[in-house]
Design a protein around this motif. Structure first.
Motif, PDB file in Angstrom:
ATOM      1  N   HIS A 176      16.000  27.711  56.484  1.00  0.00           N
ATOM      2  CA  HIS A 176      16.528  27.438  57.830  1.00  0.00           C
ATOM      3  C   HIS A 176      17.067  26.017  57.956  1.00  0.00           C
ATOM      4  O   HIS A 176      17.400  25.571  59.049  1.00  0.00           O
ATOM      5  N   ASP A 177      17.119  25.295  56.828  1.00  0.00           N
ATOM      6  CA  ASP A 177      17.574  23.901  56.815  1.00  0.00           C
ATOM      7  C   ASP A 177      18.656  23.788  55.751  1.00  0.00           C
ATOM      8  O   ASP A 177      18.387  23.906  54.556  1.00  0.00           O
ATOM      9  N   VAL A 178      19.902  23.548  56.186  1.00  0.00           N
ATOM     10  CA  VAL A 178      21.038  23.525  55.266  1.00  0.00           C
ATOM     11  C   VAL A 178      21.804  22.218  55.436  1.00  0.00           C
ATOM     12  O   VAL A 178      22.043  21.769  56.564  1.00  0.00           O
ATOM     13  N   ALA A 203      20.289  15.478  48.362  1.00  0.00           N
ATOM     14  CA  ALA A 203      19.567  14.320  47.826  1.00  0.00           C
ATOM     15  C   ALA A 203      19.194  13.341  48.923  1.00  0.00           C
ATOM     16  O   ALA A 203      18.138  12.702  48.884  1.00  0.00           O
ATOM     17  N   ASP A 204      20.058  13.231  49.919  1.00  0.00           N
ATOM     18  CA  ASP A 204      19.828  12.308  51.038  1.00  0.00           C
ATOM     19  C   ASP A 204      20.307  12.969  52.335  1.00  0.00           C
ATOM     20  O   ASP A 204      21.355  12.614  52.877  1.00  0.00           O
ATOM     21  N   PRO A 205      19.555  13.951  52.849  1.00  0.00           N
ATOM     22  CA  PRO A 205      19.983  14.699  54.039  1.00  0.00           C
ATOM     23  C   PRO A 205      20.134  13.778  55.254  1.00  0.00           C
ATOM     24  O   PRO A 205      19.302  12.886  55.461  1.00  0.00           O
ATOM     25  N   PRO A 206      21.172  13.976  56.046  1.00  0.00           N
ATOM     26  CA  PRO A 206      21.293  13.212  57.291  1.00  0.00           C
ATOM     27  C   PRO A 206      20.041  13.384  58.145  1.00  0.00           C
ATOM     28  O   PRO A 206      19.506  14.495  58.245  1.00  0.00           O
ATOM     29  N   ALA A 207      19.584  12.299  58.739  1.00  0.00           N
ATOM     30  CA  ALA A 207      18.318  12.329  59.485  1.00  0.00           C
ATOM     31  C   ALA A 207      18.559  12.374  60.991  1.00  0.00           C
ATOM     32  O   ALA A 207      19.528  11.814  61.504  1.00  0.00           O
ATOM     33  N   TYR A 210      12.777  17.440  55.670  1.00  0.00           N
ATOM     34  CA  TYR A 210      13.510  18.298  54.736  1.00  0.00           C
ATOM     35  C   TYR A 210      12.540  18.811  53.680  1.00  0.00           C
ATOM     36  O   TYR A 210      11.636  18.100  53.232  1.00  0.00           O
ATOM     37  N   GLY A 211      12.724  20.057  53.247  1.00  0.00           N
ATOM     38  CA  GLY A 211      11.790  20.708  52.336  1.00  0.00           C
ATOM     39  C   GLY A 211      11.883  20.291  50.888  1.00  0.00           C
ATOM     40  O   GLY A 211      11.127  20.792  50.052  1.00  0.00           O
ATOM     41  N   VAL A 225      23.123  17.371  62.727  1.00  0.00           N
ATOM     42  CA  VAL A 225      23.413  15.940  62.635  1.00  0.00           C
ATOM     43  C   VAL A 225      24.564  15.777  61.651  1.00  0.00           C
ATOM     44  O   VAL A 225      24.539  16.317  60.547  1.00  0.00           O
ATOM     45  N   VAL A 226      25.594  15.043  62.086  1.00  0.00           N
ATOM     46  CA  VAL A 226      26.769  14.781  61.257  1.00  0.00           C
ATOM     47  C   VAL A 226      26.766  13.295  60.914  1.00  0.00           C
ATOM     48  O   VAL A 226      26.656  12.452  61.814  1.00  0.00           O
ATOM     49  N   ARG A 227      26.889  12.990  59.656  1.00  0.00           N
ATOM     50  CA  ARG A 227      26.887  11.585  59.209  1.00  0.00           C
ATOM     51  C   ARG A 227      28.246  11.239  58.613  1.00  0.00           C
ATOM     52  O   ARG A 227      28.768  11.961  57.769  1.00  0.00           O
ATOM     53  N   VAL A 228      28.816  10.125  59.067  1.00  0.00           N
ATOM     54  CA  VAL A 228      30.120   9.663  58.586  1.00  0.00           C
ATOM     55  C   VAL A 228      29.936   8.313  57.919  1.00  0.00           C
ATOM     56  O   VAL A 228      29.464   7.356  58.547  1.00  0.00           O
ATOM     57  N   ARG A 229      30.308   8.231  56.663  1.00  0.00           N
ATOM     58  CA  ARG A 229      30.205   6.981  55.908  1.00  0.00           C
ATOM     59  C   ARG A 229      31.547   6.648  55.258  1.00  0.00           C
ATOM     60  O   ARG A 229      32.314   7.548  54.912  1.00  0.00           O
TER      61      ARG A 229
END
Length: 245
Positions: A108-110, A115-119, A136-137, A205-209
């Motif tokens: 249920h977590d995608v 390696a570094d899921p957005p928090a 995260y699992g 959560v959307v992360r922009v770098r």
């Protein structure tokens, strides 16, 4: 003139009633859960029982329909036919859900960055209260995702992070998400999407770098309840990144 057989008449009436009850259970399962009339677990159970009852009614209706080949049983032929049609309507959606559940990973977590899921930050309190939590699992979940959704990857864009951030917000809103928070400095947008049938809440959560002269966009979509999301989070991420691109 055919002679009516009372036991057969009763069997037809019961079959039609069970088929109607199965369809009613199915139709009530989602709206009732969404309105808070019962728990999501009960809503899922209603779908399961709609299938069981629909299957039983369908078998009975098929047998009664076959009896129509015998002239003396050929009275009110529309009853078993109608019962069979209603039973099929009741069992097809649960069958499709079951088929879909077997075809996707039981997660249920995608995310596009395992390696570094957005928090989550703004939605952290909601995640703490949710049965599925916020953590995260790890590799166990990542391995299932790689096997089930090998295509899910970060999106690299030529635009600068600040420009991409605004596009992220615009696309999130256009998809019907509730944008809860945005932090341009951190490059983070948090939102909640509500599923149409059961009204399940899924958090995104959307992360922009910055990456080179452009930007890298990573997305994480997590259901608040349920062990399996039936593929909903992966579909959501694909659709969002497709529109953003």
């Amino acid at each position: 003139m055919t002679t009516r057989i009372v036991p057969l008449d009763i069997a037809r009436a019961i079959t039609l009633a069970v088929a109607c009850a199965a369809l009613l259970l199915l139709l009530m399962s989602g709206p009732g859960t969404r309105l808070g009339a019962w728990s999501w677990q009960n809503g899922i159970a209603m779908v399961r029982w709609a299938f069981y009852m629909g299957a039983a009614a369908g078998i009975s209706a098929a047998a009664l329909a076959i009896l129509l080949l015998v002239p003396k049983f050929r009275f009110r032929p529309w009853v078993p036919v109608l019962a069979l049609l209603i039973a099929l309507v009741a069992i097809v959606p649960p069958l499709l859900l079951l088929s879909n559940a077997k075809a996707v990973p039981r997660i249920h977590d995608v995310t596009t960055d395992m390696a570094d899921p957005p928090a989550f930050v703004a939605l952290m309190e909601e995640r703490r209260k949710a049965p599925n939590g916020f953590a995260y699992g790890g590799e166990a979940i990542a391995a299932q995702q790689r096997a089930g959704y090998p295509d899910l990857k970060a999106l690299v864009m030529k635009a600068a992070p600040r420009e991409v951030m605004q596009r992220v917000i615009d696309e999130a809103r256009s998809m019907g998400w509730e944008v809860v928070a945005s932090d341009a400095a951190a490059g983070r947008v948090e939102a909640t999407d509500t599923t149409r049938w059961f009204g399940f809440k899924d958090d995104i959560v959307v992360r922009v770098r910055a990456e080179g002269e452009g930007s890298r966009v990573d997305v994480r979509s997590v259901s608040r309840v349920g062990l399996s999301d039936l593929g909903a989070n992966a579909i959501r991420i694909r659709s969002f990144l497709g529109r953003l691109a």
